[in-house]
Design an enzyme around this catalytic site. Structure first.
Site, mmCIF file in Angstrom:
data_model
loop_
_atom_site.group_PDB
_atom_site.id
_atom_site.type_symbol
_atom_site.label_atom_id
_atom_site.label_comp_id
_atom_site.label_asym_id
_atom_site.label_seq_id
_atom_site.Cartn_x
_atom_site.Cartn_y
_atom_site.Cartn_z
ATOM 1 N N GLU A 160 9.726 1.560 10.764
ATOM 2 C CA GLU A 160 10.848 2.453 10.503
ATOM 3 C C GLU A 160 10.273 3.851 10.488
ATOM 4 O O GLU A 160 9.558 4.225 9.559
ATOM 5 C CB GLU A 160 11.519 2.089 9.178
ATOM 6 N N LYS B 94 0.848 -1.189 0.000
ATOM 7 C CA LYS B 94 0.000 0.000 0.000
ATOM 8 C C LYS B 94 0.886 1.243 0.000
ATOM 9 O O LYS B 94 1.351 1.697 1.031
ATOM 10 C CB LYS B 94 -0.938 0.034 1.209
ATOM 11 N N CYS C 241 14.149 10.271 6.302
ATOM 12 C CA CYS C 241 14.044 9.976 7.728
ATOM 13 C C CYS C 241 15.408 9.943 8.404
ATOM 14 O O CYS C 241 15.523 10.241 9.587
ATOM 15 C CB CYS C 241 13.315 8.654 7.939
#
Length: 490
Positions: free
Chosen positions: A258, A182, A291
């Site tokens: 994560e 997704k 990130c």
């Protein structure tokens, strides 16, 4: 601006529209205008994907036939290579990647990570002998078998979508799981291509499924709550990661998370390349939307003014050499969407309000186009208790914090809810000692490459649970089954 092909769902081996033919516009970060259309999945579509993945895992040999799945994953990789140009277009026009970034994290690093998975696959342990043990009046042989966990929901973000999609999908397939991918609503095409090429590669029906829609939560929440889904692998914000843990708790859902980061780069006073170590933290690549980016620069008080002068010159030298969709030298484009632009600008205003000094940038740049452009920005005179030093901005905003000595630098680096990545630059022994004390999942000493497809990646604290990439990334999708039997019966 290029028009992207329609992004279709892929369920049980079929490329298809959403139920009822629902679609939504895919918006280009460069122009703020539609650049394509995507199927808008309904709850009925997500249900069909779950059923297909469950059936493929339970009723085919996918989970047990390692040779078959390795051969298909290799063929799949070849098809992605043949579609490299399309992958680049998706990175540019969906994710807002500048051309100079496409052949780095967006495509080349992503496909290189796939190659790394294939290279380490033969190091995955599928059986382990624990030897014999006497008990209950007889001796038993004990053997561990490692087998795929089952149906995997892979929920991925918009920043480097191909890289993260590969990180999850390829590892899960190699482990023997079936997958429902997704992707984020902003980048459906980077997910849809997994369905398109799975069809061409000849994967068994239901092994790979791809669903997406305008609602960022509908499909994900359905899968997280559904007991037929065995594991959720999610990359994204810490807030959503907490929600996934909460919603998955009733079914004791296994999760890999994560999440966010506010990574610190510490430059020591004995750095032999002080200027370069400072300049490499300029938060420009892909508009800082990563990130693991090092968004806190820690420099010694004794060289703080020097560091500020270096950064001032560095950002001035960059000038307007960013934000041109046609320039192959540019590595920074817009942020992903209007909401993210407003978020970044809000943090810049917050930094001013908190008393930090704006050294460079700090403004939206509508002159670059109708998309979502914000200048490369750096704050100095920052203290670690400021929100701009503690909260993930996910934009091109660097904060520079002075420290007194090594202990102070370690304290500042560790005074964070996050612990994803970081760096220390200086004399080797000193830098290594500090790196070992920083509470974070990866540390580059003297700019060592601590993130690559053949080594594990993940975080401490609010940066996540588990590891992706490398052998460990495949093992995340395995269960351990102990089998014991009397030696006499062997």
């Amino acid at each position: 601006m290029t028009t992207l092909p329609d992004a279709k769902l892929f369920i049980n081996g079929q490329l298809r529209d959403a139920t009822g033919g629902r679609t939504y516009d895919v918006i280009s970060p460069w122009t703020g205008a539609p650049v394509g259309k995507a199927a808008d999945a309904t709850a009925e579509d997500v249900e069909a994907a779950i059923v297909a993945a469950r059936n493929a895992f339970d009723n085919t040999d996918w989970s047990t036939n390692k040779e078959k799945r390795l051969a298909l994953v290799k063929k799949y990789r070849e098809l992605f290579e043949a579609n490299r140009e399309k992958l680049g277009a998706l990175a540019v026009h969906e994710a807002g990647a500048a051309l100079g970034a496409v052949d780095k994290a967006h495509v080349s690093m992503a496909l290189g990570g796939w190659d790394d998975y294939l290279a380490v696959f033969d190091r995955v342990v599928w059986e382990k002998d624990y030897g014999n043990k006497f008990g209950y009046g007889y001796e038993s042989k004990r053997v561990a078998h490692y087998e795929p966990v089952g149906v995997v929901a892979a929920i991925t973000p918009w920043n480097v979508p191909l890289y993260v999609n590969i990180g999850k999908v390829v590892a899960a397939l190699l482990a023997g799981c079936t997958v429902i991918l997704k992707p984020a609503p902003d980048t459906p095409g980077a997910g849809a291509i997994f369905g398109e090429l799975a069809k061409e590669a000849g994967f068994p029906d239901g092994v790979i499924n791809v669903v997406f829609g305008a609602d960022p939560a509908l499909a994900g929440e359905m899968m997280v709550k559904d007991p037929r889904v065995d594991l959720v692998s999610f990359t994204g914000s810490t807030a959503v990661g907490k929600r996934i843990m909460e919603q998955g708790a009733p079914t004791l859902k296994r999760v890999f998370l994560e999440l966010g980061g506010k990574s610190a780069k510490i430059v020591l006073d004995d750095s032999q390349n002080f200027a370069m170590d400072v300049l490499t933290t300029m938060l420009v690549f892909h508009a800082g939307q990563g990130c693991a980016v090092q968004s806190r620069l820690l420099v010694p008080e004794s060289r703080y003014e020097e560091a500020k002068a270096i950064l001032k010159q560095g950002y001035a030298g960059l000038g307007d050499n960013w934000g041109d969709v046609s320039n192959p030298e540019h590595i920074m484009g817009p942020v992903i969407n209007k909401r993210q632009l407003e978020r970044v600008l809000g943090y810049i205003q917050l930094g001013k309000d908190e008393g930090a000094t704006l050294l460079h940038g700090g403004a939206a740049r509508p002159d670059k186009g109708d998309g979502y452009f914000v200048e490369p920005t750096v704050f100095v005179d920052v203290t670690n208790d400021m929100r701009i030093a503690q909260e993930e901005i996910f934009g091109p905003v660097l904060v520079v914090i002075p420290y007194k000595d090594d202990e102070d630098a370690i304290r500042i680096a560790n005074e964070s809810a996050y612990g994803l990545s970081g760096g220390v630059s200086g004399s080797f022994d000193r830098a290594m000692k500090m790196a070992k004390r920083i509470r974070t999942g990866s540390v580059g000493v003297n700019n060592g490459m601590c993130i690559a497809g053949d080594i594990p990646f993940g975080g401490y604290k609010a940066s996540g649970i588990g590891r992706e990439w490398g052998v460990e990334g495949i093992e995340e999708f395995l269960e351990t089954k102990m089998i014991a039997y009397p030696v006499a019966a062997a």
